[in-house]
Scaffold this active site. Structure first.
Site, PDB file in Angstrom:
ATOM      1  N   ARG A  71       0.839  -1.199   0.000  1.00  0.00           N
ATOM      2  CA  ARG A  71       0.000   0.000   0.000  1.00  0.00           C
ATOM      3  C   ARG A  71       0.877   1.252   0.000  1.00  0.00           C
ATOM      4  NH1 ARG A  71      -4.678   0.992   3.690  1.00  0.00           N
ATOM      5  NH2 ARG A  71      -3.229   0.853   5.439  1.00  0.00           N
ATOM      6  N   ARG A  75      -2.138  -0.134  14.585  1.00  0.00           N
ATOM      7  CA  ARG A  75      -0.976  -0.712  15.272  1.00  0.00           C
ATOM      8  C   ARG A  75      -1.365  -1.148  16.688  1.00  0.00           C
ATOM      9  NH1 ARG A  75       0.473  -0.672  10.886  1.00  0.00           N
ATOM     10  NH2 ARG A  75       2.175   0.421   9.874  1.00  0.00           N
ATOM     11  N   LYS A 134       3.518 -10.730  10.297  1.00  0.00           N
ATOM     12  CA  LYS A 134       2.907 -10.574   8.973  1.00  0.00           C
ATOM     13  C   LYS A 134       3.322 -11.697   8.012  1.00  0.00           C
ATOM     14  CE  LYS A 134       2.067  -7.117   5.417  1.00  0.00           C
ATOM     15  NZ  LYS A 134       1.793  -5.700   5.184  1.00  0.00           N
TER      16      LYS A 134
END
Ligand code: ATP
Ligand code: BTN
Length: 320
Positions: free
Chosen positions: A117, A317, A182
């Site tokens: 992104r 976050r 991730k």
């Protein structure tokens, strides 16, 4: 264009056994010096190789290469484009958007400009992970695509779970985590005019087996699937993702996000946890309360109100 000699070299080394430079040179019809140079280039692209005097070269672990035959094992009507190297599979599919059909997809063994992104880089070493872009034309237009990256997150989790992967979670709006790190990212890019059918390119990057030499290029905790199987079979993984996307996009086109909301909440990485939301230079603190029917993030603020946020320029976050 990815040189044929490098393709042959990777194929020869993919068994994870030692191969002497002399024998490789003979098999591939080039000099030993040429083999050495190609090996160095492959290392720069992310192959972890050992050299042992008297034995030759060996990969740190065997590779499962993507092949058209293995990818076609589950018949799908839409075309599938497989490359050794592209700038970005999303870029390739966007270029084809005008003439592409629903379900058409592109896979590559490496990306030279893999993107995330907002212009961020998606680290894309060779023959290690999955880089897949999937095309869909949405007749209802752009407004109907809202929430699509959340639906795709669910689809990707379910594809991986169908192969036995456990411990997956979703981070709003577009990340898949494994064990809190991730594992995969989703980048939906759109082309087409306002008020017309829109062309969607759904990009999925899934870490399968991260090369040691590349890992430090990623500036946040990452995960891969290499602990899940002996040699993760990327062809099988790609097939599962494609067939789940085929079903998922049909459902999304007909029913929107609704059938995915509950399945998303079940995997919410931050459900009821303290978080901060980064909005440009501003930061909002609160407690994550999942998503609403439109896929907005729900954030409980210290004043007791719950605010809704749409995707775009926002980043969520942990605040533990
Ligand atoms: P957010 O989308 O909430 O801002 P993010 O920091 O993960 O979160 P993204 O744009 O979604 O940002 O993803 C790009 C980021 O992902 C990169 O800046 C990098 O930190 C990380 N990244 C890049 N390549 C990989 C990879 N192969 N595996 C895991 N993470 C990666
Ligand atoms: C993110 O987390 O920001 C999204 C990462 C998306 C990466 C995939 S890899 C295949 C496709 N091609 C790209 O250039 N990006 C997506």
């Amino acid at each position: 264009m990815f040189p044929v000699i490098r393709q042959q070299l990777i194929a020869a080394l993919s068994d994870g056994q030692f191969h002497s430079g002399a024998l490789l040179a003979e098999q591939l019809g080039v000099s030993r010096a040429a083999i050495h140079n190609h090996i160095e280039s492959l290392e720069e692209m992310g192959l972890d190789l050992y050299r042992v005097k008297g034995k030759g070269y060996r990969l740190s672990r065997p590779l499962s290469l993507l092949t058209p035959e293995a990818l076609a094992a589950e018949a799908r009507p839409a075309p599938l484009h497989l490359f050794w190297q592209v700038e970005s599979t999303n870029g390739y599919m966007l270029e084809r958007a005008k003439r592409a059909v629903n379900g058409e997809a592109c896979l590559a063994e490496m990306q030279t400009s893999g993107r995330g992104r907002r212009g961020r880089t998606w680290v894309s070493p060779i023959a290690s992970h999955l880089y897949l872009s999937y095309f869909w034309r949405l007749d209802q237009g752009l407004a109907a695509a809202a929430g699509l990256s959340l639906a795709v997150g669910v689809v990707l989790c379910e594809a991986l779970e169908s192969l036995g992967v456990e411990g997956l979670s979703l981070k709003w709006p577009n990340d898949i985590y494994l064990g809190g790190k991730k594992l995969a990212g989703i980048l939906v890019e759109v082309s087409g005019q306002q008020g017309e059918a829109c062309e969607l390119v759904i990009g999925c990057g899934v870490n399968v087996s991260m090369p040691e030499s590349i890992a430090n290029r990623i500036d946040q905790p990452w995960a891969d699937l290499s602990g899940e199987w002996e040699i993760p079979d990327r062809n099988q993984l790609a097939r599962a993702i494609l067939t789940h996307l085929d079903q998922g996009l049909l459902a999304f086109e007909q029913e929107g996000l609704a059938p995915f909301v509950e399945r998303w909440q079940q995997r919410d990485q931050f459900a009821n946890r303290p978080v901060k939301l980064l909005l440009g230079s501003q930061t909002l603190e609160g407690v994550a309360r999942g998503i609403d029917q439109q896929g907005h993030l729900l954030l409980a603020l210290p004043d007791g109100t719950v605010k809704r946020f749409a995707g775009g320029e926002l980043s969520l976050r942990a605040r533990d």
